[in-house]
Design an enzyme around this catalytic site. Sequence first.
Site, PDB file in Angstrom:
ATOM      1  N   SER A 102      39.189  44.502  30.293  1.00 20.52           N
ATOM      2  CA  SER A 102      39.632  44.953  28.979  1.00 20.52           C
ATOM      3  C   SER A 102      39.126  44.037  27.864  1.00 20.52           C
ATOM      4  O   SER A 102      38.680  42.923  28.096  1.00 20.52           O
ATOM      5  CB  SER A 102      41.156  45.030  28.944  1.00 20.52           C
ATOM      6  OG  SER A 102      41.671  43.785  29.301  1.00 20.52           O
ATOM      7  N   LYS A 128      41.734  39.286  44.999  1.00 17.74           N
ATOM      8  CA  LYS A 128      42.014  37.853  45.172  1.00 17.74           C
ATOM      9  C   LYS A 128      41.595  37.382  46.559  1.00 17.74           C
ATOM     10  O   LYS A 128      41.210  36.234  46.754  1.00 17.74           O
ATOM     11  CB  LYS A 128      43.509  37.591  44.967  1.00 17.74           C
ATOM     12  CG  LYS A 128      43.962  37.361  43.527  1.00 17.74           C
ATOM     13  CD  LYS A 128      43.955  38.563  42.684  1.00 17.74           C
ATOM     14  CE  LYS A 128      44.381  38.326  41.264  1.00 17.74           C
ATOM     15  NZ  LYS A 128      44.121  39.503  40.427  1.00 17.74           N
ATOM     16  N   ARG A 132      41.881  34.290  25.124  1.00 20.44           N
ATOM     17  CA  ARG A 132      43.279  34.704  25.002  1.00 20.44           C
ATOM     18  C   ARG A 132      44.140  33.458  24.899  1.00 20.44           C
ATOM     19  O   ARG A 132      43.920  32.494  25.623  1.00 20.44           O
ATOM     20  CB  ARG A 132      43.717  35.504  26.236  1.00 20.44           C
ATOM     21  CG  ARG A 132      43.237  36.927  26.227  1.00 20.44           C
ATOM     22  CD  ARG A 132      43.610  37.641  27.508  1.00 20.44           C
ATOM     23  NE  ARG A 132      42.951  37.030  28.653  1.00 20.44           N
ATOM     24  CZ  ARG A 132      43.076  37.470  29.907  1.00 20.44           C
ATOM     25  NH1 ARG A 132      43.864  38.490  30.171  1.00 20.44           N
ATOM     26  NH2 ARG A 132      42.434  36.878  30.895  1.00 20.44           N
ATOM     27  N   GLU A 192      46.033  43.940  40.282  1.00 20.25           N
ATOM     28  CA  GLU A 192      45.344  43.693  39.015  1.00 20.25           C
ATOM     29  C   GLU A 192      46.247  44.123  37.870  1.00 20.25           C
ATOM     30  O   GLU A 192      47.153  44.933  38.070  1.00 20.25           O
ATOM     31  CB  GLU A 192      44.064  44.539  38.914  1.00 20.25           C
ATOM     32  CG  GLU A 192      43.072  44.355  40.033  1.00 20.25           C
ATOM     33  CD  GLU A 192      42.476  42.973  40.052  1.00 20.25           C
ATOM     34  OE1 GLU A 192      42.384  42.328  38.999  1.00 20.25           O
ATOM     35  OE2 GLU A 192      42.122  42.528  41.155  1.00 20.25           O
ATOM     36  N   ARG A 216      34.415  40.430  34.138  1.00 18.20           N
ATOM     37  CA  ARG A 216      34.876  39.308  33.309  1.00 18.20           C
ATOM     38  C   ARG A 216      35.384  38.233  34.245  1.00 18.20           C
ATOM     39  O   ARG A 216      36.242  38.478  35.065  1.00 18.20           O
ATOM     40  CB  ARG A 216      35.979  39.737  32.345  1.00 18.20           C
ATOM     41  CG  ARG A 216      36.093  38.797  31.134  1.00 18.20           C
ATOM     42  CD  ARG A 216      37.313  39.105  30.281  1.00 18.20           C
ATOM     43  NE  ARG A 216      38.523  38.938  31.038  1.00 18.20           N
ATOM     44  CZ  ARG A 216      39.512  39.819  31.081  1.00 18.20           C
ATOM     45  NH1 ARG A 216      39.464  40.921  30.384  1.00 18.20           N
ATOM     46  NH2 ARG A 216      40.575  39.596  31.818  1.00 18.20           N
ATOM     47  N   ASN A 240      37.047  39.678  37.570  1.00 12.78           N
ATOM     48  CA  ASN A 240      37.454  41.086  37.504  1.00 12.78           C
ATOM     49  C   ASN A 240      36.234  41.978  37.634  1.00 12.78           C
ATOM     50  O   ASN A 240      35.241  41.774  36.932  1.00 12.78           O
ATOM     51  CB  ASN A 240      38.113  41.367  36.150  1.00 12.78           C
ATOM     52  CG  ASN A 240      39.346  40.505  35.926  1.00 12.78           C
ATOM     53  OD1 ASN A 240      40.396  40.768  36.474  1.00 12.78           O
ATOM     54  ND2 ASN A 240      39.206  39.445  35.131  1.00 12.78           N
TER      55      ASN A 240
HETATM   56  P1  ADP Z   1      45.660  39.747  37.245  1.00 14.86           P
HETATM   57  O1  ADP Z   1      44.649  40.385  38.157  1.00 14.86           O
HETATM   58  O2  ADP Z   1      47.002  40.364  37.363  1.00 14.86           O
HETATM   59  O3  ADP Z   1      45.157  39.617  35.846  1.00 14.86           O
HETATM   60  P2  ADP Z   1      45.313  36.846  37.398  1.00 14.86           P
HETATM   61  O4  ADP Z   1      44.874  36.111  38.604  1.00 14.86           O
HETATM   62  O5  ADP Z   1      44.327  36.940  36.299  1.00 14.86           O
HETATM   63  O6  ADP Z   1      45.860  38.283  37.859  1.00 14.86           O
HETATM   64  O7  ADP Z   1      46.634  36.148  36.846  1.00 14.86           O
HETATM   65  C1  ADP Z   1      47.327  36.612  35.694  1.00 14.86           C
HETATM   66  C2  ADP Z   1      47.602  35.461  34.746  1.00 14.86           C
HETATM   67  O8  ADP Z   1      48.365  34.442  35.413  1.00 14.86           O
HETATM   68  C3  ADP Z   1      46.346  34.758  34.272  1.00 14.86           C
HETATM   69  O9  ADP Z   1      45.815  35.398  33.132  1.00 14.86           O
HETATM   70  C4  ADP Z   1      46.839  33.352  33.985  1.00 14.86           C
HETATM   71  O10 ADP Z   1      47.427  33.278  32.692  1.00 14.86           O
HETATM   72  C5  ADP Z   1      47.935  33.140  35.027  1.00 14.86           C
HETATM   73  N1  ADP Z   1      47.384  32.456  36.219  1.00 14.86           N
HETATM   74  C6  ADP Z   1      46.734  33.017  37.255  1.00 14.86           C
HETATM   75  N2  ADP Z   1      46.338  32.118  38.162  1.00 14.86           N
HETATM   76  C7  ADP Z   1      46.756  30.923  37.703  1.00 14.86           C
HETATM   77  C8  ADP Z   1      46.666  29.571  38.195  1.00 14.86           C
HETATM   78  N3  ADP Z   1      46.060  29.292  39.346  1.00 14.86           N
HETATM   79  N4  ADP Z   1      47.227  28.591  37.446  1.00 14.86           N
HETATM   80  C9  ADP Z   1      47.838  28.860  36.276  1.00 14.86           C
HETATM   81  N5  ADP Z   1      47.967  30.097  35.748  1.00 14.86           N
HETATM   82  C10 ADP Z   1      47.438  31.133  36.457  1.00 14.86           C
HETATM   83 MG    MG Z   2      43.616  38.493  35.226  1.00 18.85          MG
END
Ligand code: ADP
Ligand code: MG
Length: 364
Positions: A39, A197, A338, A255, A16, A34
Site C-alpha cells: 500500500s 513470514k 511511516r 498480512e 515493499r 511484502n
Molecule cells: P504485517 O504483514 O501484518 O504488516 P509486519 O511483520 O509488517 O506484519 O508487522 C506489523 C508491524 O509490527 C510492523 O509494521 C512493525 O511496526 C511491527 N513489528 C513487526 N516486526 C517487528 C519487530 N521484529 N520488532 C519490532 N516491531 C515489529
Molecule cells: Mg507489514
Amino acid sequence: MMDANKKENIRLGLHRSDYMLDSETNSLLQIELNTISVSFPGLCSIVTELHRTLINQYGNLLCLDAKRVPGNEASRQFAKALAKAWDEFNVDSAVVMMIVQPEERNMYDQYWLVKYLRESHGVTTIRKTLSEVEAEGRVLPDGTLVVNDRKVTVVYFRAGYTPNDYPSEAEWSARLLMEQSSAVKCPSISYHLVGTKKIQQELAKPNVLERFLENKEEIAKLRQCFAGLWSLDDEEVVKSAIENPDLFVLKPQREGGGNNIYGLDVREALIRLKKEGGDALSAYILMQRIFPKASLASLVRGGVCHEALTVSELGIYGAYLRNKDKVIINDKCGYLMRTKVSSSDEGGVAAGFAVLDSLYLTDK
Ligand code: ADP
Ligand code: MG
C-alpha cells in the site's frame, strides 16, 4: 496449482521491503518483505510533495532545506511496471484489472496508479472484487482471461491477502480462475506465498541465500539486514522467548497488520501452542524484537496535531518483471516512511496506528 504444474512465463512483483533502525547496532533491520497488495505508493508520493512544499514555504523558520527530502516517484514507477507487463501481451484492447475489497478504504491511494496508467501509458484499468470476478469472469480455451467481455492481461491484487477477503467459495473460485488464465498475476499464488513470514525465516537460515545468489559480498550485505528469525521447532529459542517475551515478536502467516503478538502475550501464546502440539506451532515464527530510538514529532490525524514520542519504519518499494529468462525490470521505486507513537506495537496507517511521513537526509 502445483498439481497443474502450470508454467508462468511472465512474473510481475511490486514489492515493499520494510525496515526499522535498531538502536543498539544503529543498522536498518528488515521487518518483512511484502509481495502482495503493497500500500501507499500513491499517497506517500504526494505526502513527500506536501512536506517539500511546506519546507519551501517555512524552511527558513524551521532551519530545514527541501532538497534534503528525497523525491518519491513510487506511484509513477509502479504504474510503469504494470504498463510494461501489459506491453508484453501486445493486445491494445486489453485492460489491467485491479482486485479490490468490497468496501475499499485505500481507493485514493490506488487512484494514482490508475491515473498514471491512463495518462502516461494509455492503459485502462478496471476495478473488480473477487466475487465480481467469479460472477463475470471466464477463461477462453487459449487461456485468455475475460471479465465482463473485456480481455484482461494483467491482474493487480490490492485485496486477497487476508482470510476475510474469502468469505465464501466464490472468492476462492475467482482466485483459481485468474491463476489458471494466462494473464500476468501481480502476484501469482507462488509469488504471494514467497512474502510469508515463514519464507523470510527460512531465507535467514545458514546457507539458504547461497542457493539464490553467487556474489558473497551481496549475500553478506543482505544478511546484515536480517534480524533474528526462528522456526518454533527450535526448542531453545521457544524456551528463551517464554523466559524473556519482551525480546521477541510472535508472528502468524498473516498480512495487513494487527496479527502479531508482543510482550507477555508471547509467553501465554507459546505455552498454549506447545500444549496444543502438532501443527499449531508451525503456523508461527519468532522474530527478534527491534527497538528503534524514539524521537519527538508532531503527528497530524483528522486535522488535529499531536506531539508524541515516535518511531519510524522505512519501506523501500521495488518492481520486478521477467518474461521467461529475460529480466525487464528489477529496480527500486521510491520509499514509504511511516511514523507511529512509540508505545504502539503495530504499524498500520489505514489500521489507525501510524501516519505517512517523509525522509530527511542529514550529513551525520
Ligand atoms: P504485517 O504483514 O501484518 O504488516 P509486519 O511483520 O509488517 O506484519 O508487522 C506489523 C508491524 O509490527 C510492523 O509494521 C512493525 O511496526 C511491527 N513489528 C513487526 N516486526 C517487528 C519487530 N521484529 N520488532 C519490532 N516491531 C515489529
Ligand atoms: Mg507489514
